[in-house]
Every structure is written in C-alpha cells, then in structure tokens.
Design an enzyme around this catalytic site. Structure first.
Site, PDB file in Angstrom:
ATOM      1  N   LYS A 120      58.129  31.369  35.802  1.00 58.24           N
ATOM      2  CA  LYS A 120      58.297  32.224  34.999  1.00 58.24           C
ATOM      3  C   LYS A 120      57.964  31.225  33.553  1.00 58.24           C
ATOM      4  CE  LYS A 120      62.411  33.267  33.454  1.00 58.24           C
ATOM      5  NZ  LYS A 120      63.730  33.422  33.339  1.00 58.24           N
ATOM      6  N   LYS A 137      70.676  28.267  36.384  1.00 58.08           N
ATOM      7  CA  LYS A 137      70.964  27.515  35.417  1.00 58.08           C
ATOM      8  C   LYS A 137      72.052  26.567  35.411  1.00 58.08           C
ATOM      9  CE  LYS A 137      69.427  30.562  31.496  1.00 58.08           C
ATOM     10  NZ  LYS A 137      69.689  31.287  30.442  1.00 58.08           N
ATOM     11  N   LYS A 193      61.580  29.100  28.045  1.00 56.05           N
ATOM     12  CA  LYS A 193      61.902  28.189  26.713  1.00 56.05           C
ATOM     13  C   LYS A 193      62.083  27.000  27.153  1.00 56.05           C
ATOM     14  CE  LYS A 193      64.378  32.040  24.396  1.00 56.05           C
ATOM     15  NZ  LYS A 193      65.552  32.969  24.269  1.00 56.05           N
TER      16      LYS A 193
HETATM   17  P1  TYM Z   1      66.446  35.581  26.753  1.00 58.15           P
HETATM   18  O1  TYM Z   1      66.923  35.216  25.202  1.00 58.15           O
HETATM   19  O2  TYM Z   1      66.272  34.745  27.983  1.00 58.15           O
HETATM   20  O3  TYM Z   1      64.967  36.515  26.722  1.00 58.15           O
HETATM   21  C1  TYM Z   1      65.052  37.375  25.717  1.00 58.15           C
HETATM   22  C2  TYM Z   1      64.222  38.579  26.468  1.00 58.15           C
HETATM   23  O4  TYM Z   1      62.856  38.171  26.790  1.00 58.15           O
HETATM   24  C3  TYM Z   1      62.729  38.668  28.088  1.00 58.15           C
HETATM   25  N1  TYM Z   1      62.000  37.170  28.831  1.00 58.15           N
HETATM   26  C4  TYM Z   1      60.916  37.727  29.537  1.00 58.15           C
HETATM   27  N2  TYM Z   1      60.099  38.863  29.638  1.00 58.15           N
HETATM   28  C5  TYM Z   1      58.820  38.584  30.544  1.00 58.15           C
HETATM   29  N3  TYM Z   1      58.275  37.455  30.787  1.00 58.15           N
HETATM   30  C6  TYM Z   1      59.148  36.371  30.631  1.00 58.15           C
HETATM   31  N4  TYM Z   1      58.502  35.014  30.984  1.00 58.15           N
HETATM   32  C7  TYM Z   1      60.301  36.342  29.832  1.00 58.15           C
HETATM   33  N5  TYM Z   1      61.240  35.322  29.760  1.00 58.15           N
HETATM   34  C8  TYM Z   1      62.109  36.105  28.998  1.00 58.15           C
HETATM   35  C9  TYM Z   1      64.140  38.451  28.805  1.00 58.15           C
HETATM   36  O5  TYM Z   1      64.085  39.525  30.063  1.00 58.15           O
HETATM   37  C10 TYM Z   1      64.761  39.153  27.893  1.00 58.15           C
HETATM   38  O6  TYM Z   1      64.718  40.623  27.613  1.00 58.15           O
HETATM   39  N6  TYM Z   1      70.566  37.592  28.923  1.00 58.15           N
HETATM   40  C11 TYM Z   1      69.707  37.826  27.789  1.00 58.15           C
HETATM   41  C12 TYM Z   1      69.956  38.220  26.388  1.00 58.15           C
HETATM   42  C13 TYM Z   1      71.161  39.034  26.367  1.00 58.15           C
HETATM   43  C14 TYM Z   1      71.069  40.637  26.411  1.00 58.15           C
HETATM   44  C15 TYM Z   1      72.130  41.256  26.049  1.00 58.15           C
HETATM   45  C16 TYM Z   1      69.936  41.222  26.889  1.00 58.15           C
HETATM   46  C17 TYM Z   1      72.388  39.074  25.962  1.00 58.15           C
HETATM   47  N7  TYM Z   1      72.963  40.219  25.740  1.00 58.15           N
HETATM   48  C18 TYM Z   1      72.364  42.642  26.311  1.00 58.15           C
HETATM   49  C19 TYM Z   1      70.152  42.558  26.767  1.00 58.15           C
HETATM   50  C20 TYM Z   1      71.277  43.572  26.662  1.00 58.15           C
HETATM   51  C21 TYM Z   1      68.557  36.571  27.882  1.00 58.15           C
HETATM   52  O7  TYM Z   1      69.130  35.516  28.232  1.00 58.15           O
HETATM   53  O8  TYM Z   1      67.402  36.890  27.292  1.00 58.15           O
END
Ligand code: TYM
Length: 349
Positions: free
Chosen positions: A211, A119, A214
C-alpha cells in the site's frame, strides 16, 4: 434529538507525508459528499499519539502536521462554513465515549484487528495500550455524531465493521432504557462505509504489492501532496512497471499490479472508470502512458499544492477554522454524551 439520516464523518491522522492515497481514497470523496450530506471532517490528533513519539514527531511536528492536514482539506475544496472541520483533541467527548466503548467492545474483537498487528509489528509487548484500543476511539469519533456514512480507503474497512458491532452491542445492551427514554429501537446507527471507485487502495509506486503509505522509508514510493510539479513527474517516471505494453481490457491487468495501480490512479484523477482509461491507452507502452499520467497528476495536484502552501504561511487562518469547527462539533458531541450518560444510568446527566 432525532437520528440524523445523512451525516458523514471521517478523519485523517496528522502523522506527516499526506499522500496521493489519502487524497484519492479519502479527501476527494469528502469533497464530493458535501453536495448531498451534512459533513464532519476531523484531524484525528488523539489517534496520532498512539504511535511512538518518534513516529508522530513530538509537539512541534504534531502542530505542523495538524495544520497541514487541515490545509489539505481546505485546498481540496472542503467548505468549513457549510460543514465542520476541526481537530479531535479540542472535543474531549471523543475520549469520553471511547472509554465507554472500551467497556462495550470485547478483547476478542480487538485481537482480530489486522492494523494493530501490522503497526505493533513483532514487539507487541511494547505497543501502547492506545494503539490496541485505537478502533474503539475510531468508533467513538463516528458515533459521537451518530454519522450514517463514513468515506474511507479500503484499509479502514475492518475498523468500520467493528464500529457497527459496537453500535449494535450498545443498542442491545441498553435496549430497554433506550426505548424508555424515547430514542426508539436503536440509539446509534449502523454506519455505512463508503469505499468506492478506482482508487480505494492506492499502491506504492515502487512495489505494486504494498500500500502507498506515510511511513514507507522510500519517498519515491509515494506522491506527497506537498510535492512540486517536478517531483511528481520524476516519481511517476521512476515508478516501477513491467516491460509489456498496456492491455486492451481491464481483465488484462490481472497479475500486473504496477500497471493496475497506475491505471487506477489515472482513472481516479480523471474521474473516469478503468475501462475508459484502458480504451484510451490500449496497446501503448509506458513511455507514452507515464508522461500522460504525470501531466494529469500535475494538473490536478498543483492547484491544491499551491493553496496548501498559501494556507500554511498563515497558520492563523487555519487555526481559526479549527476553533470554529470545534465549537460546532462540541455542541453536537455534548448532547450525545448527555444522552449516553442517561442511557447508561450515570447520575447527574
Ligand atoms: P489515515 O490517516 O491512515 O488515512 C486517511 C484516509 O486515507 C485512506 N488511505 C488510503 N486510501 C487509498 N489508498 C491508500 N494507499 C491509502 N492510505 C490511506 C485511509 O483509508 C483513510 O480513509 N483510522 C483512520 C483515521 C480515523 C478515521 C476515524 C477515519 C480515525 N477516526 C473515523 C474515519 C472515521 C486512519 O488511520 O486514516
């Protein structure tokens, strides 16, 4: 307060373009875990602002995206009455525990985080301090509720390992005091990641080595949860593939990342394993498989899409869910922080 034994916590960032990877890798699992666990699902707005304002879009966009993620949770089947749904910034204890974890985690641990490197890109000097410290806030999110299980996609695995390291170091550093105060051998649990099934890493529809994300500049690379049925079908039709028919075994997908990705998406949407999907389409060309996948995706996603639209037309309903969830989350968070302050030795706790 005794340690919960089956508490789930997970979060999704309100950074726009919620996509099929978020749904299959995370949200769908959130829904399933409600039957067996006490669940807390969070729209992590404090995490969203670690990126430059141009990425998260500023105040109006942040509010819109926070409601959109909440609407996706509800439309997918999360029950905010029996479980907790809220946005992170309403429970300020997240930031407080993150500060304490900044003092537990080591620079060397954070320096190894691959998501920060991706990032921050080449211009690391210009990344926010918050982006670097992001994983300590994530550990705080989870451990504030002493959650035992965290459903996520594959890309979050390293952050969950760090969460365990932080919990362990805190438990060790304060072991005597934790025992003295009657919390037993460990105050924080060593949280288990839940990374399972055929779609833990959904790939871009334009490039099977990247991957689905977004932030990809090409909207054709992802299926957004707000896409219409026509858009979903068009994106699957245009998805990159190779010229070979589908193989007869899962092993035959090796070296064919685009085919493997589409089979994984089908399997997850149909609730099948990849073997069953391959058995159904062995030897078929993509001209047969893609329309079947498009029909399946529309069948599963259209009702979610319609319910999201309905909810977003009336933000008051969504806002009320978040306010109620925040109040219930706060009750747990306050008690954890009172105990954490006592453990550390802050006066007044
Ligand atoms: P974020 O917002 O990027 O994504 C949300 C969830 O979606 C999953 N994900 C995917 N799974 C499969 N294939 C993909 N291409 C894909 N893109 C995203 C992510 O693995 C995630 O589960 N750091 C986290 C948010 C967070 C969090 C937490 C998660 C903050 N605090 C505590 C769990 C527990 C994040 O950026 O997710």
């Amino acid at each position: 307060m005794s340690q919960p034994t089956n508490r789930v916590f997970s979060g999704v960032q309100p950074t726009g373009n919620l996509h099929l990877g978020n749904y299959l890798g995370a949200i769908r699992k959130f829904v399933a875990l409600q039957a067996s666990h006490e669940c807390i699902y969070c729209v992590v707005d404090l995490h969203a602002i670690t990126q430059p304002t141009a990425v998260w879009g500023g105040p109006a966009e942040l509010a819109r995206n926070t409601r959109e993620v909440t609407a996706a949770f509800l439309a997918s089947g999360i029950d905010p009455g029996r479980h907790i749904v809220f946005n992170q910034s309403q429970v300020i204890e997240h930031a407080e525990l993150a500060w304490i974890f900044n003092c537990v985690a080591r620079m060397g641990w954070l320096n190894r985080m691959t998501q920060f490197k991706e990032k921050a890109g080449k211009d690391r000097e210009n990344a926010s301090v918050g982006l670097f410290a992001y994983p300590t806030l994530m550990a705080a999110d989870i451990l504030l509720y002493r959650a035992t299980h965290v459903p996520v996609g594959e890309d979050q695995k390293q952050h969950l390992e760090l969460t365990r390291d932080i919990a362990q170091k805190f438990n060790n550093d304060f072991a005597e005091r934790i025992a003295e105060l009657g919390h037993g051998e460990a105050y924080f649990p060593l949280t288990e990641p839940v990374i399972e099934g055929p779609a833990t890493r959904v790939m871009s529809l334009r490039d099977g080595s990247k991957k689905m994300s977004k932030s990809d500049a090409s909207d054709l690379s992802r299926i957004n949860l707000t896409d219409s049925a026509d858009e979903i079908a068009r994106k699957i039709r245009k998805a990159k593939t190779d010229p070979e028919p589908l193989p007869g075994t899962v092993a035959g997908l090796a070296g064919r990342p685009e085919a493997e990705n589409l089979i994984g998406i089908y399997a997850a949407l149909a609730d099948l394993d990849r073997e069953a999907v391959i058995a159904r389409y062995a030897g078929q060309p993509f001209s047969v498989f893609k329309p079947a996948l498009a029909d399946l995706a529309v069948e599963k996603l259209a009702p979610i899409n319609a319910e999201m639209r309905r909810l977003l037309e009336d933000p008051a309903e969504v806002d009320a869910v978040l306010a109620d969830g925040a109040e219930r989350a706060r009750a747990i968070a306050r008690e954890t922080m009172r105990q954490v302050r006592q453990i550390i030795g802050f006066l007044g706790a």
